[in-house]
Design a protein around this motif. Structure first.
Motif, PDB file in Angstrom:
ATOM      1  N   PHE A  24       1.155  -1.508  -0.062  1.00 29.03           N
ATOM      2  CA  PHE A  24      -0.228  -0.013   0.069  1.00 29.03           C
ATOM      3  C   PHE A  24       0.869   0.982   0.565  1.00 29.03           C
ATOM      4  O   PHE A  24       2.121   1.377   1.118  1.00 29.03           O
ATOM      5  CB  PHE A  24      -0.918   0.328   1.321  1.00 29.03           C
ATOM      6  N   THR A  25       0.665   2.208  -0.934  1.00 21.68           N
ATOM      7  CA  THR A  25       1.422   2.527  -0.986  1.00 21.68           C
ATOM      8  C   THR A  25       0.637   4.248  -1.748  1.00 21.68           C
ATOM      9  O   THR A  25      -0.131   4.056  -2.260  1.00 21.68           O
ATOM     10  CB  THR A  25       2.112   2.977  -1.495  1.00 21.68           C
ATOM     11  N   ARG A 107     -11.594  -3.621  -4.925  1.00 19.63           N
ATOM     12  CA  ARG A 107     -10.045  -3.395  -5.009  1.00 19.63           C
ATOM     13  C   ARG A 107      -9.526  -3.860  -3.802  1.00 19.63           C
ATOM     14  O   ARG A 107      -8.563  -5.064  -3.730  1.00 19.63           O
ATOM     15  CB  ARG A 107      -9.877  -1.931  -5.177  1.00 19.63           C
ATOM     16  N   LYS A 108      -9.773  -3.703  -2.410  1.00 24.92           N
ATOM     17  CA  LYS A 108      -9.514  -3.935  -1.121  1.00 24.92           C
ATOM     18  C   LYS A 108      -9.800  -5.444  -1.058  1.00 24.92           C
ATOM     19  O   LYS A 108      -9.038  -5.894  -1.121  1.00 24.92           O
ATOM     20  CB  LYS A 108      -9.682  -3.383  -0.380  1.00 24.92           C
ATOM     21  N   THR A 127      -3.771   5.186   1.386  1.00 22.50           N
ATOM     22  CA  THR A 127      -2.775   4.251   2.112  1.00 22.50           C
ATOM     23  C   THR A 127      -3.041   4.269   3.652  1.00 22.50           C
ATOM     24  O   THR A 127      -3.406   3.243   3.906  1.00 22.50           O
ATOM     25  CB  THR A 127      -1.516   4.936   2.328  1.00 22.50           C
ATOM     26  N   LEU A 128      -3.608   4.957   4.377  1.00 27.47           N
ATOM     27  CA  LEU A 128      -4.334   4.594   6.170  1.00 27.47           C
ATOM     28  C   LEU A 128      -5.134   3.792   6.171  1.00 27.47           C
ATOM     29  O   LEU A 128      -5.262   2.842   6.768  1.00 27.47           O
ATOM     30  CB  LEU A 128      -4.916   6.155   6.634  1.00 27.47           C
ATOM     31  N   GLU A 129      -6.174   4.340   5.225  1.00 31.22           N
ATOM     32  CA  GLU A 129      -7.209   2.903   4.852  1.00 31.22           C
ATOM     33  C   GLU A 129      -7.219   2.482   4.515  1.00 31.22           C
ATOM     34  O   GLU A 129      -7.676   0.981   5.697  1.00 31.22           O
ATOM     35  CB  GLU A 129      -8.444   3.678   3.532  1.00 31.22           C
ATOM     36  N   GLU A 130      -6.904   1.475   3.839  1.00 33.71           N
ATOM     37  CA  GLU A 130      -6.132   0.136   4.036  1.00 33.71           C
ATOM     38  C   GLU A 130      -4.782  -0.334   4.771  1.00 33.71           C
ATOM     39  O   GLU A 130      -5.394  -1.289   4.733  1.00 33.71           O
ATOM     40  CB  GLU A 130      -5.203   0.215   2.002  1.00 33.71           C
ATOM     41  N   TRP A 135      -5.668  -4.473   9.767  1.00 32.29           N
ATOM     42  CA  TRP A 135      -4.902  -4.494  10.682  1.00 32.29           C
ATOM     43  C   TRP A 135      -6.123  -4.985  10.886  1.00 32.29           C
ATOM     44  O   TRP A 135      -5.918  -5.592  12.535  1.00 32.29           O
ATOM     45  CB  TRP A 135      -4.260  -3.136  10.935  1.00 32.29           C
ATOM     46  N   THR A 136      -7.526  -4.354  11.399  1.00 26.57           N
ATOM     47  CA  THR A 136      -8.513  -4.196  12.223  1.00 26.57           C
ATOM     48  C   THR A 136      -8.520  -5.676  11.718  1.00 26.57           C
ATOM     49  O   THR A 136      -9.488  -6.736  12.142  1.00 26.57           O
ATOM     50  CB  THR A 136      -9.639  -3.754  12.084  1.00 26.57           C
TER      51      THR A 136
END
Length: 212
Positions: A24-25, A107-108, A127-130, A135-136
């Motif tokens: 992710f970037t 996509r995710k 990127t933070l959303e992904e 992680w959740t």
């Protein structure tokens, strides 16, 4: 080729056998040359170790640097991009494979299905959303795959300070916080991903052993 997302990401994969890693970037280059250099080094290292890079399919910003660097090192790169962003993010024309999906949710989900681990490089809101989504999902036991921050030039230190504050204030457990891998070195990062052990899901007190 278009794939439909399924209800949950795959739990497939076993420790030490990473085949595909999601990166992710950002679709921007960022303000420092070190971001571009660091992204290139990581992509090259993944390629040289035989790991396929899974990413958002764009040909711009650090996304493009990751793809180009992995391809130049002889690696495989699989892009996943929504139809609506094919023009906006300029879909990369030279990937090993490019999957065009219906929307961002697909996509995710597709990237999660394809990947054995996840690495967040410098980026913005997307990127933070992904990062926080996978992680959740790890915390809830939806997948059993490692999640990491590649801390190029200290980029993630402010976020890590915020996570430490959330932990100190009782909103993130110590175990969850410690499960997030952080490194500024590609070789060390990959070693940590390979050696990572899945945690027990948050809401399951006595889980049966699960493979990721």
């Amino acid at each position: 080729m278009t794939h439909n997302a399924t209800s949950t990401p795959s739990t497939a994969g076993t420790p030490g056998q990473l085949r595909r890693v999601a990166v992710f970037t950002g679709s921007a280059m960022g303000a420092r040359a070190s971001f571009r250099e660091g992204a290139s080094k990581l992509a090259q290292h993944l390629a040289e170790t035989g790991i396929c890079v899974v990413y958002g399919g764009g040909n711009v910003g650090l996304m493009g640097v990751v793809a180009d660097s992995a391809l130049a090192a002889g690696g495989d790169v699989l892009g996943v991009i929504p139809q609506s962003l094919v023009s906006g993010e300029i879909a990369h024309p030279g990937l090993t494979e490019l999957e065009v999906v219906g929307d961002m949710h697909a996509r995710k989900m597709r990237m999660a299905e394809l990947s054995d681990a996840f690495i967040a490089l410098p980026g913005g809101a997307g990127t933070l959303e992904e990062l926080f989504e996978v992680w959740t999902w790890q915390q809830l036991g939806i997948h059993r795959k490692p999640v990491a921050l590649y801390d190029i030039d200290g980029y993630w230190q402010p976020l890590l300070a915020a996570l430490d504050a959330m932990t100190a204030n009782g909103f993130i457990s110590e175990a969850t916080r410690s499960n997030l891998i952080v490194s500024d070195n590609p070789a060390d990062l990959l070693e940590a991903l390979n050696n990572w052990t899945p945690p027990a899901p948050k809401w399951q007190k006595d889980p049966a052993p699960l493979e990721r």
